[in-house]
Design a protein around this motif. Structure first.
Motif, short mmCIF file in Angstrom:
data_model
loop_
_atom_site.label_atom_id
_atom_site.label_comp_id
_atom_site.label_asym_id
_atom_site.label_seq_id
_atom_site.Cartn_x
_atom_site.Cartn_y
_atom_site.Cartn_z
N LYS A 95 20.19 -19.36 -17.35
CA LYS A 95 18.62 -19.82 -17.89
C LYS A 95 17.44 -19.93 -16.78
O LYS A 95 17.88 -19.90 -15.52
CB LYS A 95 18.48 -21.50 -18.11
N ASP A 96 15.99 -19.95 -16.60
CA ASP A 96 15.10 -20.31 -16.02
C ASP A 96 14.70 -18.76 -15.32
O ASP A 96 14.40 -18.18 -14.28
CB ASP A 96 15.20 -21.51 -15.19
N TRP A 97 15.23 -17.82 -15.77
CA TRP A 97 14.62 -16.40 -15.26
C TRP A 97 13.38 -15.88 -15.98
O TRP A 97 12.73 -15.71 -16.43
CB TRP A 97 15.63 -15.81 -15.50
N SER A 98 12.48 -15.17 -14.58
CA SER A 98 11.71 -15.24 -14.57
C SER A 98 11.77 -13.59 -15.47
O SER A 98 12.42 -12.70 -15.04
CB SER A 98 10.39 -14.36 -13.58
N ARG A 99 11.59 -12.71 -16.92
CA ARG A 99 10.85 -11.90 -17.30
C ARG A 99 9.80 -10.81 -16.80
O ARG A 99 9.08 -10.01 -16.89
CB ARG A 99 10.37 -11.91 -18.27
N GLU A 100 8.94 -11.38 -16.24
CA GLU A 100 7.75 -10.61 -15.05
C GLU A 100 8.55 -9.63 -14.01
O GLU A 100 9.16 -10.11 -13.29
CB GLU A 100 7.12 -11.81 -14.75
N PRO A 101 7.73 -8.63 -13.47
CA PRO A 101 8.47 -8.13 -12.62
C PRO A 101 7.99 -8.64 -11.23
O PRO A 101 6.78 -9.29 -11.17
CB PRO A 101 6.87 -7.27 -12.76
N LEU A 102 8.98 -7.96 -10.22
CA LEU A 102 8.85 -8.84 -8.72
C LEU A 102 8.59 -8.00 -8.25
O LEU A 102 9.23 -6.86 -8.08
CB LEU A 102 11.24 -9.44 -8.99
N ALA A 103 7.73 -7.91 -7.50
CA ALA A 103 7.31 -7.35 -6.59
C ALA A 103 8.65 -6.63 -5.12
O ALA A 103 8.97 -8.12 -5.04
CB ALA A 103 6.23 -7.45 -5.96
N VAL A 104 7.95 -5.53 -4.82
CA VAL A 104 9.16 -5.64 -3.82
C VAL A 104 8.71 -6.45 -2.72
O VAL A 104 7.54 -6.64 -2.24
CB VAL A 104 8.60 -3.75 -2.71
N GLY A 105 9.82 -7.18 -1.70
CA GLY A 105 9.84 -7.84 -1.01
C GLY A 105 10.33 -9.09 -1.17
O GLY A 105 10.55 -10.48 -0.86
N GLU A 106 9.73 -9.55 -2.56
CA GLU A 106 9.60 -11.05 -2.94
C GLU A 106 11.06 -11.70 -3.68
O GLU A 106 12.16 -10.40 -3.38
CB GLU A 106 8.93 -11.29 -4.57
N SER A 107 11.04 -12.52 -3.81
CA SER A 107 12.20 -13.49 -4.71
C SER A 107 12.12 -14.27 -5.56
O SER A 107 11.39 -15.07 -5.69
CB SER A 107 12.93 -14.07 -3.13
#
Length: 165
Positions: A95-107
């Protein structure tokens, strides 16, 4: 019948060889450059790197809920999109995971809850569907589940078989 086949073959041969235009003259160099740039970008994919690929809860008492967090970083060359996270069984819930794009280098992170039920050594796989090269990544949780010492004991079987007279 042979004459018809020969005639059809001759017509096909004439129609195929009658093209006077050179096909390479029809190619637009602007389109070629645009396609080359698009293809170069399509080879750049996200890469998901986890802080840990496996979490061991150690020894736990049966029925004791457990929870852990998996942190991941996009170490690729394109935005990371996680479309789904599922467990191999209903006793483990991501649970609690983002469906938004994660930019390069981000966590980012997601939580995994395990109900703690079972016996002995157990392991559960959590599958992550994302836009990586393989399209599927996975992490794992493990635990050694001991019986609950406070659980009611099953009643002893007092039935010794049929009564004979």
């Amino acid at each position: 019948m042979k004459k018809v086949m020969i005639l059809l073959s001759a017509i096909c041969l004439i129609s195929l060889s009658s093209c006077k235009e050179d096909a390479t003259a029809k190619i637009d160099s602007g389109n070629v450059a645009e396609a080359a740039e698009r293809d170069a970008k399509s080879n750049k994919l996200p890469v998901i790197t986890f802080d840990k690929k496996e979490h061991d809860f150690g020894e736990i008492i049966s029925g004791t809920p457990q929870e852990t967090v998996f942190t991941y970083t996009n170490t690729g060359e394109a935005p990371l999109v996680i479309t789904d996270i599922k467990s191999t069984c209903g006793c483990t819930v991501p649970k609690d995971w983002s469906r938004e794009p994660l930019a390069v280098g981000e966590s980012d992170k997601f939580t995994v809850k395990f109900n703690g039920k079972g016996a002995n050594k157990t392991s559960k796989v959590i599958n992550i569907t994302a836009n990586t090269a393989t399209g599927k990544e996975s992490v794992k949780i493990t635990a050694f589940i001991k019986p609950d010492p406070n659980a009611p004991k099953p009643a002893a079987n007092t039935n010794l078989g049929p009564v004979t007279q």
